[in-house]
Design a protein around this motif. Structure first.
Motif, PDB file in Angstrom:
ATOM      1  N   UNK A 100       0.769  -1.367   0.085  1.00 26.38           N
ATOM      2  CA  UNK A 100       0.050  -0.158   0.066  1.00 26.38           C
ATOM      3  C   UNK A 100       0.800   1.232   0.132  1.00 26.38           C
ATOM      4  N   UNK A 101       1.783   1.162   0.820  1.00 29.07           N
ATOM      5  CA  UNK A 101       2.822   2.255   0.740  1.00 29.07           C
ATOM      6  C   UNK A 101       3.485   2.684  -0.354  1.00 29.07           C
ATOM      7  N   UNK A 102       3.921   1.665  -1.131  1.00 24.24           N
ATOM      8  CA  UNK A 102       4.547   2.115  -2.424  1.00 24.24           C
ATOM      9  C   UNK A 102       3.505   1.861  -3.508  1.00 24.24           C
ATOM     10  N   UNK A 103       2.403   1.574  -3.366  1.00 24.42           N
ATOM     11  CA  UNK A 103       1.374   1.536  -4.495  1.00 24.42           C
ATOM     12  C   UNK A 103       1.754   0.507  -5.595  1.00 24.42           C
ATOM     13  N   UNK A 104       1.980  -0.660  -5.003  1.00 21.55           N
ATOM     14  CA  UNK A 104       2.365  -1.912  -5.820  1.00 21.55           C
ATOM     15  C   UNK A 104       1.422  -2.962  -5.409  1.00 21.55           C
ATOM     16  N   UNK A 105       1.298  -3.989  -6.150  1.00 22.37           N
ATOM     17  CA  UNK A 105       0.497  -4.967  -6.025  1.00 22.37           C
ATOM     18  C   UNK A 105       1.223  -6.088  -5.337  1.00 22.37           C
ATOM     19  N   UNK A 106       0.512  -6.665  -4.352  1.00 21.04           N
ATOM     20  CA  UNK A 106       0.916  -7.697  -3.237  1.00 21.04           C
ATOM     21  C   UNK A 106       1.765  -8.861  -3.976  1.00 21.04           C
ATOM     22  N   UNK A 107       1.610  -9.282  -5.099  1.00 18.95           N
ATOM     23  CA  UNK A 107       2.384 -10.166  -5.675  1.00 18.95           C
ATOM     24  C   UNK A 107       3.684  -9.824  -6.046  1.00 18.95           C
ATOM     25  N   UNK A 108       3.810  -8.813  -6.621  1.00 15.99           N
ATOM     26  CA  UNK A 108       5.065  -8.201  -6.820  1.00 15.99           C
ATOM     27  C   UNK A 108       6.023  -7.701  -5.557  1.00 15.99           C
TER      28      UNK A 108
END
Length: 264
Positions: free
Chosen positions: A37-45
């Protein structure tokens, strides 16, 4: 220049560095979801990156397995290269200057995967003295160094520290209720002053050293021994003030500040 930068970007490396930089600002650790969430990335990556960083030893997984925090591998690597290597190099002359005035030894300890490790030490002057070797692993709950490193952490961080901790040589089994009482007392006065639980006639003096984010980074300790001959040396109260002032200096050297000191 912008086109050249874009052309030679390494997205995977940047994601890994983003995670390391994020965790560096959260000493208590973060969950995989919080990192994503903090990095605005998907949990998979994020999962793939975190798994690699854990495997390479740059990140530690909590005992419960749901939180991640930086390990001391970066510290270990930096010992071979600036800036932390320079920090310790700069700290040692200050530590030696204090030992010459106090006629006592002192050492700096840090926590690594639950172990309390001496990372720098300065011996007292004169013919004899008590000093710990660099690399020595000491107890968590029966030493001033260990108690101070625990006292200025959150409750969850203390739980995690205890879960990871392996008893040092001679360290008795931890009494959690008694330990919590010690930590509350240390937080209230800002330091530890205790009879040694290892040697008779020694008083452990220990103060925290804080990092830039206000987290406790290290502990500065003095195993104070009392002379009974005619040679005059500073009193234990005077030595305590010296260690206190040196801990403040080293906190500034780390670019930190003591959030528990009144007026800070």
């Amino acid at each position: 220049m912008e086109e050249i930068s874009d052309k030679y970007r390494a997205p995977a490396l940047e994601k890994g560095l983003d995670i390391i930089e994020l965790l560096a600002s959260h000493g208590e650790g973060l969950t995989q979801g919080e990192v994503a969430k903090a990095l605005d990335r998907s949990q998979s990556e994020i999962y793939r990156m975190i798994s690699t960083l854990v495997r390479r030893g740059y990140i530690d997984r909590s005992i419960s397995g749901d939180r991640y925090a930086l390990s001391l591998k970066m510290f270990s690597l930096s010992q071979r290269h600036p800036p932390i290597g320079r920090v310790i190099e700069a700290a040692l002359p200050r530590m030696r200057a204090v030992t010459r005035k106090a006629w006592q030894s002192c050492h700096m300890g840090m926590e690594s995967n639950g172990d309390i490790v001496v990372v720098a030490a300065a011996e007292s002057p004169g013919n004899w003295g008590l000093a710990l070797r660099t690399g020595t692993v000491v107890g968590l709950w029966n030493t001033g160094t260990g108690r101070v490193l625990a006292a200025f952490r959150s409750s969850d961080e203390v739980d995690d520290l205890i879960s990871q901790h392996r008893l040092a040589v001679g360290e008795p089994k931890l009494d959690r209720a008694e330990f919590d009482e010690h930590l509350a007392r240390i937080r209230s006065v800002g330091h530890e002053l205790m009879p040694s639980a290892t040697l008779t006639g020694v008083t452990n003096i220990a103060f925290p050293i804080f990092g830039p984010s206000g987290n406790v980074t290290a502990a500065l300790s003095c195993p104070h021994t009392e002379r009974v001959d005619e040679f005059e040396v500073p009193s234990m109260e005077e030595v305590t003030d010296m260690i206190d002032n040196l801990a403040d200096d080293l906190t500034s050297l780390y670019g930190g500040s003591n959030p528990f000191r009144k007026g800070s």
